[in-house]
Every structure is written in C-alpha cells, then in structure tokens.
Scaffold this motif. Structure first.
Motif, PDB file in Angstrom:
ATOM      1  N   GLY A  80      14.901  18.590   0.494  1.00 51.93           N
ATOM      2  CA  GLY A  80      15.911  17.787  -0.199  1.00 51.93           C
ATOM      3  C   GLY A  80      16.176  16.464   0.492  1.00 51.93           C
ATOM      4  N   LEU A  81      15.095  15.783   0.881  1.00 48.21           N
ATOM      5  CA  LEU A  81      15.216  14.520   1.610  1.00 48.21           C
ATOM      6  C   LEU A  81      14.576  13.390   0.820  1.00 48.21           C
ATOM      7  CD1 LEU A  81      14.057  15.784   5.114  1.00 48.21           C
ATOM      8  CD2 LEU A  81      16.404  15.491   4.354  1.00 48.21           C
ATOM      9  N   LYS A  82      14.935  12.162   1.172  1.00 47.25           N
ATOM     10  CA  LYS A  82      14.286  10.984   0.600  1.00 47.25           C
ATOM     11  C   LYS A  82      13.774  10.134   1.752  1.00 47.25           C
ATOM     12  CE  LYS A  82      16.761  10.798  -3.789  1.00 47.25           C
ATOM     13  NZ  LYS A  82      17.626   9.998  -4.689  1.00 47.25           N
ATOM     14  N   ILE A  83      12.492  10.310   2.036  1.00 45.90           N
ATOM     15  CA  ILE A  83      11.876   9.578   3.147  1.00 45.90           C
ATOM     16  C   ILE A  83      10.829   8.615   2.599  1.00 45.90           C
ATOM     17  CG2 ILE A  83      10.629   9.772   5.341  1.00 45.90           C
ATOM     18  CD1 ILE A  83      11.685  12.699   5.484  1.00 45.90           C
ATOM     19  N   LEU A  84       9.755   9.165   2.064  1.00 46.25           N
ATOM     20  CA  LEU A  84       8.696   8.341   1.481  1.00 46.25           C
ATOM     21  C   LEU A  84       9.034   8.103   0.009  1.00 46.25           C
ATOM     22  CD1 LEU A  84       5.934   6.973   1.971  1.00 46.25           C
ATOM     23  CD2 LEU A  84       4.854   9.094   1.207  1.00 46.25           C
ATOM     24  N   THR A  85       9.728   7.007  -0.258  1.00 39.54           N
ATOM     25  CA  THR A  85      10.101   6.641  -1.633  1.00 39.54           C
ATOM     26  C   THR A  85       9.666   5.202  -1.911  1.00 39.54           C
ATOM     27  OG1 THR A  85      12.280   5.732  -1.068  1.00 39.54           O
ATOM     28  CG2 THR A  85      12.150   8.119  -1.461  1.00 39.54           C
ATOM     29  N   ARG A  86       9.526   4.868  -3.177  1.00 37.61           N
ATOM     30  CA  ARG A  86       9.089   3.512  -3.551  1.00 37.61           C
ATOM     31  C   ARG A  86      10.152   2.468  -3.229  1.00 37.61           C
ATOM     32  NH1 ARG A  86       4.270   4.223  -5.556  1.00 37.61           N
ATOM     33  NH2 ARG A  86       3.841   6.227  -6.523  1.00 37.61           N
ATOM     34  N   GLU A  87      11.401   2.892  -3.172  1.00 33.82           N
ATOM     35  CA  GLU A  87      12.482   1.963  -2.815  1.00 33.82           C
ATOM     36  C   GLU A  87      12.409   1.611  -1.328  1.00 33.82           C
ATOM     37  OE1 GLU A  87      13.083   3.918  -6.416  1.00 33.82           O
ATOM     38  OE2 GLU A  87      13.092   4.935  -4.466  1.00 33.82           O
ATOM     39  N   LYS A  88      12.168   2.626  -0.506  1.00 34.79           N
ATOM     40  CA  LYS A  88      12.180   2.413   0.945  1.00 34.79           C
ATOM     41  C   LYS A  88      10.842   1.904   1.478  1.00 34.79           C
ATOM     42  CE  LYS A  88      15.631   6.003   1.979  1.00 34.79           C
ATOM     43  NZ  LYS A  88      15.870   7.295   2.640  1.00 34.79           N
ATOM     44  N   LEU A  89       9.748   2.481   0.970  1.00 39.42           N
ATOM     45  CA  LEU A  89       8.424   2.202   1.537  1.00 39.42           C
ATOM     46  C   LEU A  89       7.391   2.003   0.417  1.00 39.42           C
ATOM     47  CD1 LEU A  89       8.743   5.059   4.152  1.00 39.42           C
ATOM     48  CD2 LEU A  89       8.644   2.643   4.772  1.00 39.42           C
ATOM     49  N   PRO A  90       7.516   0.903  -0.328  1.00 42.49           N
ATOM     50  CA  PRO A  90       6.651   0.706  -1.498  1.00 42.49           C
ATOM     51  C   PRO A  90       5.157   0.632  -1.184  1.00 42.49           C
ATOM     52  CG  PRO A  90       7.895  -1.302  -0.997  1.00 42.49           C
ATOM     53  CD  PRO A  90       8.476  -0.216  -0.154  1.00 42.49           C
ATOM     54  N   LYS A  91       4.799  -0.088  -0.119  1.00 41.08           N
ATOM     55  CA  LYS A  91       3.374  -0.247   0.213  1.00 41.08           C
ATOM     56  C   LYS A  91       2.772   1.074   0.691  1.00 41.08           C
ATOM     57  CE  LYS A  91       3.716  -5.128   1.537  1.00 41.08           C
ATOM     58  NZ  LYS A  91       3.675  -6.063   2.678  1.00 41.08           N
ATOM     59  N   LEU A  92       3.558   1.807   1.461  1.00 41.74           N
ATOM     60  CA  LEU A  92       3.080   3.099   1.962  1.00 41.74           C
ATOM     61  C   LEU A  92       2.902   4.087   0.801  1.00 41.74           C
ATOM     62  CD1 LEU A  92       2.384   3.743   4.891  1.00 41.74           C
ATOM     63  CD2 LEU A  92       4.573   4.924   5.104  1.00 41.74           C
ATOM     64  N   CYS A  93       3.758   3.993  -0.204  1.00 41.30           N
ATOM     65  CA  CYS A  93       3.619   4.836  -1.394  1.00 41.30           C
ATOM     66  C   CYS A  93       2.357   4.479  -2.177  1.00 41.30           C
ATOM     67  CB  CYS A  93       4.847   4.704  -2.300  1.00 41.30           C
ATOM     68  SG  CYS A  93       6.287   5.614  -1.707  1.00 41.30           S
ATOM     69  N   GLU A  94       2.074   3.188  -2.278  1.00 44.89           N
ATOM     70  CA  GLU A  94       0.846   2.747  -2.956  1.00 44.89           C
ATOM     71  C   GLU A  94      -0.381   3.266  -2.215  1.00 44.89           C
ATOM     72  OE1 GLU A  94       0.527  -1.467  -3.670  1.00 44.89           O
ATOM     73  OE2 GLU A  94       2.573  -1.563  -4.478  1.00 44.89           O
TER      74      GLU A  94
END
Length: 217
Positions: free
Chosen positions: A170-184
């Motif tokens: 129930g965490l938000k770590i790797l998200t497009r808001e926080k880490l967009p390039k890493l998500c891509e």
C-alpha cells in the motif's frame, strides 16, 4: 568446446533473474536448478559455502556466487551482446551505479515494508530513486539503446517486483508523478522480448508478496 553451464536459483528472486537475463541476452544455454531456500540442496551448500545463498552459476564445474559478480563473469566469458561499456570511464560509472542500487536503493526499498515511520522510509527511497532517474536522463536504457549492466542490476525496480511490492504494502514509490522517466524506463524494460520471458509469473509473485507483506489477519 563443450560447455557446461548450471544456474542454481529461485523463481521469485530478482537476484536470480539478473543472471538469467544476462545468460539469455548472451545466448548462453544453461541448465536451471530451482532451489528451496527453506531446504537448501547439498549442491548449493557445496558451491556457495560462504554465503549459502542463490544465485550460483557453475561454469565447467567452477562456481561463481553473488549476482553482480556473476554478471561481470558472464560479460567477460561470452563476448556477444556486451553488458558493460568498452570505455574504462563508462565501465567505472556503470559499476558505480550498480553498487548504488545494491547498497542504497535496495535496502531503502525493503525498509519501506516495515511498520515504523513508513512515510519517512518512502520519502528516503524516492530520493534515492530520483538520483537513479537523473542518471538515466533521456536514454531509453541505462546502457543507451540496449539493455546493459545497470539495467539488469536494477531489475527489482524495473521489473514486476517493485510494482507489486508497493501495491501489496500500500505504498506509492515508483509513480509517474514522482518518477516519470524511471516509469518510462520500467515500461521499456518489461516489454523487452528477453525480459518478458525471464520475469516471474505476475500472479504467482503477487500471491507471494501478499503472503509475505500483506495485511495480517
């Protein structure tokens, strides 16, 4: 020359999958041995008497332990599809970021599963991943146009593990808001043909994470 390559590993381990990814990218045929970590085989204990852990690669009877060490061995032994850059400085930088992932990012992410001060743990993990994202810049992979050493070492982040780990806890770590390039980068990583056939089954991994990290009754 006939070669004998054996891999002692376990399906759920991101460390094991690093080795499988490297072997598949290089086109190396190998025999896979699934280990039960609650009941380790005599062969595993024989081949890795120091740490008694997976993965262990056995090449023509000679064992190599520790996933990052194994990756370098694979790259030096089989020349097709280079994992590390040829340039000495770039090689050093790849090793630096691999060490950063191993010693900083991974412990910080696992710390997020704890119940004490989880918010602070998530914040710290995100700060470390932001540094990793900055190194990625506008490249498709850390290795440029092709998957390389750093991408493989970062498979816990790029593959299914972190996605389903954060979902389960129930965490938000790797998200497009926080880490967009890493998500891509993560999307590119999981859609690579070799990675697709190497990552663990999604449902099986989610079930395991629910058992280990999910809410207790």
């Amino acid at each position: 020359m006939g070669e004998e390559v054996k891999l002692f590993a376990t399906w759920a381990s991101a460390f094991s999958r690093r080795v499988e990814i490297a072997l598949k990218l290089k086109g190396v045929e190998y025999e896979y041995f699934e280990e039960d970590l609650q009941n380790k085989s005599d062969l595993l204990l024989k081949y890795n008497p120091v740490h008694k852990k997976i993965p262990v690669l056995v090449h023509n009877g000679k064992p190599i332990a520790e996933s990052v060490v194994i990756l370098e061995y694979i790259d030096e032994t089989w020349k097709g599809f280079p994992l590390l850059p040829k340039d000495p400085y770039q090689r050093a930088m790849a090793r630096f970021w691999a060490k950063f992932i191993e010693e900083k990012c991974m412990p910080a992410l696992f710390k997020c599963a704890g119940t004490e001060d989880r918010e602070k743990a998530v914040e710290e993990a995100c700060e470390l991943l932001k540094l990793l994202e900055n190194e990625l810049m506008d490249k498709k992979f850390f290795g440029g146009e092709n998957i390389g050493f750093v991408d493989i070492v970062a498979d816990f982040v790029g593959g299914y593990w972190l996605r389903y780990f954060q979902e389960t806890v129930g965490l938000k770590i790797l998200t497009r808001e926080k880490l967009p390039k890493l998500c891509e980068w993560s999307d590119e990583f999981v859609n690579h043909v070799v990675i697709k056939e190497t990552l663990p089954p999604r449902d099986k991994l989610i079930a395991l994470f629910h058992t280990r990290f999910g809410p207790k009754p």
